[in-house]
Design a protein around this motif. Sequence first.
Motif, PDB file in Angstrom:
ATOM      1  N   ILE A   1       0.821  -1.211   0.000  1.00 21.20           N
ATOM      2  CA  ILE A   1       0.000   0.000   0.000  1.00 21.20           C
ATOM      3  C   ILE A   1       0.855   1.261   0.000  1.00 21.20           C
ATOM      4  O   ILE A   1       0.566   2.213  -0.734  1.00 21.20           O
ATOM      5  CB  ILE A   1      -0.959   0.014   1.215  1.00 21.20           C
ATOM      6  N   SER A   2       1.918   1.299   0.796  1.00 21.19           N
ATOM      7  CA  SER A   2       2.733   2.515   0.834  1.00 21.19           C
ATOM      8  C   SER A   2       3.393   2.785  -0.516  1.00 21.19           C
ATOM      9  O   SER A   2       3.480   3.935  -0.953  1.00 21.19           O
ATOM     10  CB  SER A   2       3.785   2.432   1.945  1.00 21.19           C
TER      11      SER A   2
ATOM     12  N   ALA B   1       0.607   3.985  -2.930  1.00 23.72           N
ATOM     13  CA  ALA B   1       0.206   5.366  -2.619  1.00 23.72           C
ATOM     14  C   ALA B   1       1.300   6.356  -3.009  1.00 23.72           C
ATOM     15  O   ALA B   1       1.016   7.387  -3.625  1.00 23.72           O
ATOM     16  CB  ALA B   1      -0.124   5.492  -1.132  1.00 23.72           C
TER      17      ALA B   1
ATOM     18  N   SER C   1       1.523   6.798  -6.749  1.00 24.62           N
ATOM     19  CA  SER C   1       0.305   7.232  -7.441  1.00 24.62           C
ATOM     20  C   SER C   1       0.381   8.694  -7.871  1.00 24.62           C
ATOM     21  O   SER C   1      -0.286   9.090  -8.824  1.00 24.62           O
ATOM     22  CB  SER C   1      -0.924   7.014  -6.566  1.00 24.62           C
TER      23      SER C   1
ATOM     24  N   ARG D   1      -3.329   2.298  -9.851  1.00 25.30           N
ATOM     25  CA  ARG D   1      -2.957   2.715  -8.487  1.00 25.30           C
ATOM     26  C   ARG D   1      -4.103   3.474  -7.811  1.00 25.30           C
ATOM     27  O   ARG D   1      -4.457   3.204  -6.659  1.00 25.30           O
ATOM     28  CB  ARG D   1      -1.696   3.565  -8.509  1.00 25.30           C
ATOM     29  N   TRP D   2      -4.688   4.425  -8.528  1.00 27.94           N
ATOM     30  CA  TRP D   2      -5.796   5.197  -7.967  1.00 27.94           C
ATOM     31  C   TRP D   2      -7.021   4.310  -7.750  1.00 27.94           C
ATOM     32  O   TRP D   2      -7.739   4.473  -6.767  1.00 27.94           O
ATOM     33  CB  TRP D   2      -6.118   6.409  -8.848  1.00 27.94           C
TER      34      TRP D   2
ATOM     35  N   LEU E   1      -6.393   2.340  -4.520  1.00 28.29           N
ATOM     36  CA  LEU E   1      -6.557   3.188  -3.333  1.00 28.29           C
ATOM     37  C   LEU E   1      -8.023   3.553  -3.108  1.00 28.29           C
ATOM     38  O   LEU E   1      -8.501   3.550  -1.972  1.00 28.29           O
ATOM     39  CB  LEU E   1      -5.700   4.448  -3.460  1.00 28.29           C
TER      40      LEU E   1
ATOM     41  N   LEU F   1      -9.786   0.700  -1.500  1.00 29.97           N
ATOM     42  CA  LEU F   1      -9.534   0.622  -0.057  1.00 29.97           C
ATOM     43  C   LEU F   1     -10.466   1.552   0.716  1.00 29.97           C
ATOM     44  O   LEU F   1     -11.030   1.179   1.744  1.00 29.97           O
ATOM     45  CB  LEU F   1      -8.079   0.999   0.256  1.00 29.97           C
TER      46      LEU F   1
END
Length: 145
Positions: A31-32, A35, A38, A49-50, A53, A56
């Motif tokens: 996740i890091s 993010a 992105s 990527r977006w 996120l 989530l």
Amino acid sequence: MNVPWAAVAGGALIGAAAVLLLATLGRVAGISGIAAASLHASRGERGWRWAFLLGLLVATGLVLWWQAAPGQPPHALLRDTLPAWQLAGAGLLVGFGTRLGNGCTSGHGVCGLARGSKRSLLAVLIFMACAMLTTLLLRHAGGLA
């Protein structure tokens, strides 16, 4: 939903998302890293990527809505016993830690361990030791009432 089953379902969904992302795009579900990249990824990389996120955030919203008691706003479930300044400080420390460790718990713990990465094993052992120490200090050594 019974809490143990919620944890099992959540773990299964995280694992399924990691496998799906690796199988379809050849990417690790850290996740890091998703993010951080992105914002400056190439045009072809930004979309997934977006979407990841956003997924989530939408899933979190659905779980909060589903688990909220009648008459209770869903966001009331987000805050534990810590004041906002401690939550913000914890978030900054987690962000610093993910940069220092070159990954987060999802990248190292879910994906790295599954791939047999020694670096991820060391990272997860450090994550867990820090989590246990923090819990000991905050919950059992007088850090929180």
